[in-house]
Enzyme design. Structure first.
Site, PDB file in Angstrom:
ATOM      1  N   TRP A  94       0.832  -1.209   0.000  1.00 44.43           N
ATOM      2  CA  TRP A  94       0.000   0.000   0.000  1.00 44.43           C
ATOM      3  C   TRP A  94       0.866   1.259   0.000  1.00 44.43           C
ATOM      4  O   TRP A  94       0.404   2.342  -0.265  1.00 44.43           O
ATOM      5  CB  TRP A  94      -0.968  -0.002   1.193  1.00 44.43           C
ATOM      6  CG  TRP A  94      -0.363   0.266   2.560  1.00 44.43           C
ATOM      7  CD1 TRP A  94       0.785  -0.272   3.067  1.00 44.43           C
ATOM      8  CD2 TRP A  94      -0.883   1.134   3.585  1.00 44.43           C
ATOM      9  NE1 TRP A  94       1.005   0.171   4.347  1.00 44.43           N
ATOM     10  CE2 TRP A  94       0.001   1.038   4.696  1.00 44.43           C
ATOM     11  CE3 TRP A  94      -1.999   1.962   3.689  1.00 44.43           C
ATOM     12  CZ2 TRP A  94      -0.203   1.754   5.884  1.00 44.43           C
ATOM     13  CZ3 TRP A  94      -2.191   2.669   4.874  1.00 44.43           C
ATOM     14  CH2 TRP A  94      -1.314   2.564   5.940  1.00 44.43           C
ATOM     15  N   ASP A  95       2.141   1.081   0.290  1.00 44.06           N
ATOM     16  CA  ASP A  95       3.087   2.196   0.254  1.00 44.06           C
ATOM     17  C   ASP A  95       2.940   2.977  -1.053  1.00 44.06           C
ATOM     18  O   ASP A  95       3.066   4.201  -1.085  1.00 44.06           O
ATOM     19  CB  ASP A  95       4.534   1.670   0.332  1.00 44.06           C
ATOM     20  CG  ASP A  95       4.804   0.818   1.565  1.00 44.06           C
ATOM     21  OD1 ASP A  95       3.893   0.099   1.995  1.00 44.06           O
ATOM     22  OD2 ASP A  95       5.932   0.872   2.075  1.00 44.06           O
ATOM     23  N   GLU A 153       0.661  -2.368  12.717  1.00 43.61           N
ATOM     24  CA  GLU A 153       0.980  -3.812  12.695  1.00 43.61           C
ATOM     25  C   GLU A 153       1.510  -4.339  14.031  1.00 43.61           C
ATOM     26  O   GLU A 153       1.893  -5.502  14.102  1.00 43.61           O
ATOM     27  CB  GLU A 153       1.976  -4.092  11.575  1.00 43.61           C
ATOM     28  CG  GLU A 153       1.392  -3.829  10.195  1.00 43.61           C
ATOM     29  CD  GLU A 153       2.431  -3.918   9.084  1.00 43.61           C
ATOM     30  OE1 GLU A 153       3.642  -3.836   9.383  1.00 43.61           O
ATOM     31  OE2 GLU A 153       2.023  -4.049   7.919  1.00 43.61           O
ATOM     32  N   LYS A 177       2.507   1.152  15.957  1.00 38.92           N
ATOM     33  CA  LYS A 177       3.679   1.177  15.075  1.00 38.92           C
ATOM     34  C   LYS A 177       3.638   2.407  14.160  1.00 38.92           C
ATOM     35  O   LYS A 177       4.667   2.951  13.776  1.00 38.92           O
ATOM     36  CB  LYS A 177       3.678  -0.098  14.234  1.00 38.92           C
ATOM     37  CG  LYS A 177       4.812  -0.221  13.243  1.00 38.92           C
ATOM     38  CD  LYS A 177       4.762  -1.587  12.590  1.00 38.92           C
ATOM     39  CE  LYS A 177       5.816  -1.778  11.535  1.00 38.92           C
ATOM     40  NZ  LYS A 177       5.754  -3.107  10.935  1.00 38.92           N
ATOM     41  N   GLN A 178       2.429   2.795  13.779  1.00 43.28           N
ATOM     42  CA  GLN A 178       2.272   3.922  12.851  1.00 43.28           C
ATOM     43  C   GLN A 178       0.829   4.415  12.943  1.00 43.28           C
ATOM     44  O   GLN A 178      -0.039   3.695  13.445  1.00 43.28           O
ATOM     45  CB  GLN A 178       2.588   3.493  11.421  1.00 43.28           C
ATOM     46  CG  GLN A 178       1.666   2.435  10.856  1.00 43.28           C
ATOM     47  CD  GLN A 178       2.343   1.641   9.755  1.00 43.28           C
ATOM     48  OE1 GLN A 178       3.003   0.652  10.032  1.00 43.28           O
ATOM     49  NE2 GLN A 178       2.193   2.058   8.517  1.00 43.28           N
TER      50      GLN A 178
HETATM   51  O1  IFM Z   1       3.595  -1.315   4.139  1.00 43.86           O
HETATM   52  C1  IFM Z   1       4.495  -1.156   5.176  1.00 43.86           C
HETATM   53  C2  IFM Z   1       3.760  -1.318   6.476  1.00 43.86           C
HETATM   54  O2  IFM Z   1       2.773  -0.335   6.631  1.00 43.86           O
HETATM   55  C3  IFM Z   1       4.702  -1.248   7.646  1.00 43.86           C
HETATM   56  N1  IFM Z   1       5.725  -2.265   7.494  1.00 43.86           N
HETATM   57  C4  IFM Z   1       6.497  -2.114   6.269  1.00 43.86           C
HETATM   58  C5  IFM Z   1       5.609  -2.161   5.039  1.00 43.86           C
HETATM   59  C6  IFM Z   1       6.435  -1.937   3.776  1.00 43.86           C
HETATM   60  O3  IFM Z   1       7.010  -0.674   3.800  1.00 43.86           O
END
Ligand code: IFM
Length: 716
Positions: free
Chosen positions: A328-329, A468, A580-581
């Protein structure tokens, strides 16, 4: 163009691998890490070509590392020039972002005491993706005697221990060049590379070493004299042409006839055009100005131009990380830049998602659902390529669940389709490609939503949201709300299609089985999906039970250099309110117009202190910055922005060696354009609500709206 050099003034072997990533060059067809032409012990030489996947254990498939085309060995008398031998008397390396040229100058004294000046430069042509060039200018300071330059095509390259290649052929060309043909072992993809060396006043010979045909130039040199060697390379794969042999031979012949200067001039001119649309100038903050340009450079060299069956991987084409897989990046972090600055390239990458619909359909079917369920990690076919088990940092194996249950990628792709359409008004794209993506992803959500009779609500259980650090959660706010958005949008697009292109609408209704009862079911899911939102506090619970997890004060763990998940352990972290984000905040960012500012502020205040922004995911800080700036908190925004902007330039996370943080690069752009510039895509056009950080005196950029360029020149 303002600041456009990324500079390294001293060679630091400790930082070697991170610098190889930092100095990656490319042209949208391939990417090449910034290794030295002559080689260096432990180097991670890598050239990754879009779409050149081969089978791989654990990762299912990975981009096969291609022969290192920059390879050029310099021999002074009996001694081979190497940075780890003799003495480095002077060193400078710079990446010129304006032209994509990487240069290095070295004054070297050999162990025998001979001193020479070497100036290397390389480019991957943006004017012709199949042409690459290296120039070496060798000046003797105090040496008189024989020098040799050996330009090879080293075919025996591996991916961390895995050899993807079979030798097919190698031969000489009438023009003095050599050709190497290889083929991937599993996917049977052909690769052809040809090289020639042009050195005035030198004798040229060819060495037919197995797997490494080499052209050698030999000449006598005296103090004060300079020798200029140009290595030209042509490259094709079986994905580009049916006959790589004919293609590389012809391409090399034309390259040799044109010569290095003309080829580079053509590439420089292509870059000048490129930057006209893409560049952003920040006045009053040189660090931010350069960092943003560097981010854009990395995105531009990774963006496929002539191939709509590939897209930008998480680490672009710059490292082993994630093996060339697309996440999804691309759609959520990188694509907004392309949509608004280079819509043609955005369209190309959305086509990749269209072409991989069959893989997404297979994944849905195999998982027991309908429609299109996009792969969390996607490669050539769109089938799921997320590894199930990976080795853990302290031995043992870790189960990766993202490929099974990180579902939100499906609505993220749909989101990018709509964003592209709103910004470009590209109705033909929507009719022929976008609508099918939106409708088939909606079909997936319609089948994935679980009806709970006791509560009379739909739920989506057992998922991973953007955060995650928590897996197997129920009713992730992000996942559920974006699923509803996907369903709503699909219904709107179907209505639009019925008016604008009734034949296509009928075709899709038939092909995707869009019966009235299915559409009714979608409406029901939209109306009765659980999306947790406390009307009193305005807070959105990230998933069922998040409020009852243990609180933690992240400051108690400072200073640190590792993520909290690493410090606490994977299982233990699940019990804490640590992200994590951005997750709920990501939702508020994407669907901003559906939430009031008070809701956004309250959730910001709640979730930001609980987010592991420095060592969690690098995707987060750019979005935090954009969201904060849009809410008017420019100071907080700047902190997140500059942290993000330094990610690879300063290797702030210590993992740049794995490859460029491409999503971060896209996030840096979003922080500036959507955050500080306050750009919004509206029905009436683009609007700006600028809030420039302290010290910024001017912010200039060009965007595209409905096919027309729009120039912004913003002042405090
Ligand atoms: O897509 C990301 C995810 O959101 C966090 N871990 C790494 C992935 C790839 O960059």
């Amino acid at each position: 163009m303002h600041n456009h050099y990324v500079i390294e003034d001293a060679f630091n072997s400790e930082a070697q691998h991170a610098r190889e990533t930092l100095f990656t060059t490319g042209n949208g067809y391939l990417g090449t890490r910034g290794v030295f032409e002559e080689g260096y012990p432990g180097e991670q030489a890598m050239t990754l070509i879009h779409g050149l996947f081969d089978d791989a254990p654990i990762f299912h498939t990975e981009l096969a590392n291609a022969p290192n085309w920059v390879h050029l060995v310099v021999v002074i008398g009996e001694e081979r020039f190497r940075m780890e031998r003799g003495e480095i008397l002077g060193y400078h390396r710079e990446l010129d972002l304006a032209t994509g040229v990487l240069r290095r100058t070295v004054r070297w004294r050999s162990p025998a005491g001979h001193t020479v000046d070497l100036a290397f430069e390389r480019f991957a042509s943006l004017a012709d993706a199949h042409i690459l060039g290296v120039r070496c200018r060798l000046t003797s300071v105090d040496y008189a005697g024989l020098v040799e330059l050996r330009a090879g095509l080293p075919g025996f390259v591996e991916n961390t221990g895995l050899l993807h290649w079979e030798w097919r052929d190698q031969y000489r060309l009438g023009t003095g060049g050599v050709v190497l043909e290889l083929q991937t072992r599993g996917s049977r993809q052909a690769l052809g590379m040809a090289t020639a060396l042009q050195v005035e006043g030198a004798t040229l010979t060819v060495q037919d070493c197995d797997w490494q045909p080499t052209v050698v130039a030999a000449a006598e040199i005296a103090p004060g004299q300079t020798l200029v060697a140009d290595k030209l390379v042509a490259i094709y794969t079986g994905r580009d042409v049916p006959d790589v042999r004919a293609a590389v031979s012809y391409k090399l012949e034309t390259a040799v006839a044109a010569g290095y200067e003309a080829l580079r001039a053509a590439s420089d001119a292509a870059w000048a055009t490129e930057w006209e649309s893409a560049d952003v100038t920040i006045e009053g903050d040189d660090e931010a100005d350069l960092a943003l340009r560097y981010s854009l450079f990395q995105l531009l060299i990774a963006a496929p131009r002539n191939d709509d069956r590939v897209s930008i991987p998480a680490k672009a084409l710059s490292g082993w990380g994630y093996r060339g897989h697309v996440f999804w990046d691309t759609e959520i972090f990188m694509l907004p830049f392309f949509t608004l600055a280079r819509p043609d390239l955005a369209r190309n990458m959305l086509h990749y998602r269209y072409h991989t619909l069959p893989g997404a359909r297979r994944k849905a079917r195999e998982s027991g659902y309908e429609g299109a369920m996009y792969a969390w990690e996607s490669a050539a076919t769109g089938d799921e390529t997320t590894p199930r088990w990976v080795p853990g940092p302290e031995g043992g194996l870790i189960r990766i669940w993202c490929g099974d249950i990180e579902l939100h990628i499906t609505s993220d792709v749909a989101y990018a389709v709509i964003q592209y359409w709103r910004a470009t008004g590209d109705d033909a794209f929507m009719r022929d490609y976008g609508a099918e993506i939106l409708l088939d992803t909606a079909r997936f959500w319609g089948s994935r939503a679980e009806w709970h009779a006791e509560s009379e609500r739909y739920e989506i259980n057992d998922v991973i949201g953007p955060d995650e650090y928590h897996d197997h959660v129920n009713n992730s706010a992000y996942t559920n709300r974006m699923a509803v958005w996907n369903l709503q949008t699909a219904l709107e697009i179907l209505d639009w299609l019925k008016v604008q292109a009734p034949t296509r609408a009928a075709e899709l209704e038939g092909a995707l089985d869009l019966t009235p009862s299915r559409l009714e079911h979608w409406r029901d899911v939209i109306a009765r999906m659980v999306v947790p939102h406390d009307p009193e506090t305005g807070l959105i619970e990230q998933f069922d039970g998040f409020w009852s997890l243990k609180s933690v004060n992240l400051a108690d763990y400072e200073p640190r250099t590792k993520s909290l998940q690493f410090l606490l352990g994977i299982e233990e972290t699940q019990g804490y309110q640590i992200l994590k984000q951005p997750d709920v905040l990501m939702l508020l960012y994407l669907l901003e117009s559906e939430y009031d500012t008070e809701t956004i502020k309250r959730n910001w205040d709640y979730y930001t202190p609980r987010t592991d922004l420095t060592y969690g995911s690098s995707l987060g800080p750019g979005i935090q910055a954009a969201l904060a700036a849009r809410q008017g908190d420019v100071e907080a925004a700047y902190g997140h922005f500059i942290h993000s902007a330094r990610t690879d330039l300063q290797d702030v996370r210590g993992n740049s060696h794995e490859g460029i943080h491409a999503a971060t690069a896209g996030g840096v752009w979003q922080a500036v354009i959507f955050g500080f510039g306050g750009i919004r895509i509206t029905e009436a056009g683009l609007t700006a609500t600028p809030r420039l950080p302290q010290g910024w005196t001017r912010l200039r950029f060009r965007l595209h709206y409905h096919g027309k360029p729009v120039d912004f020149d913003l002042r405090p």
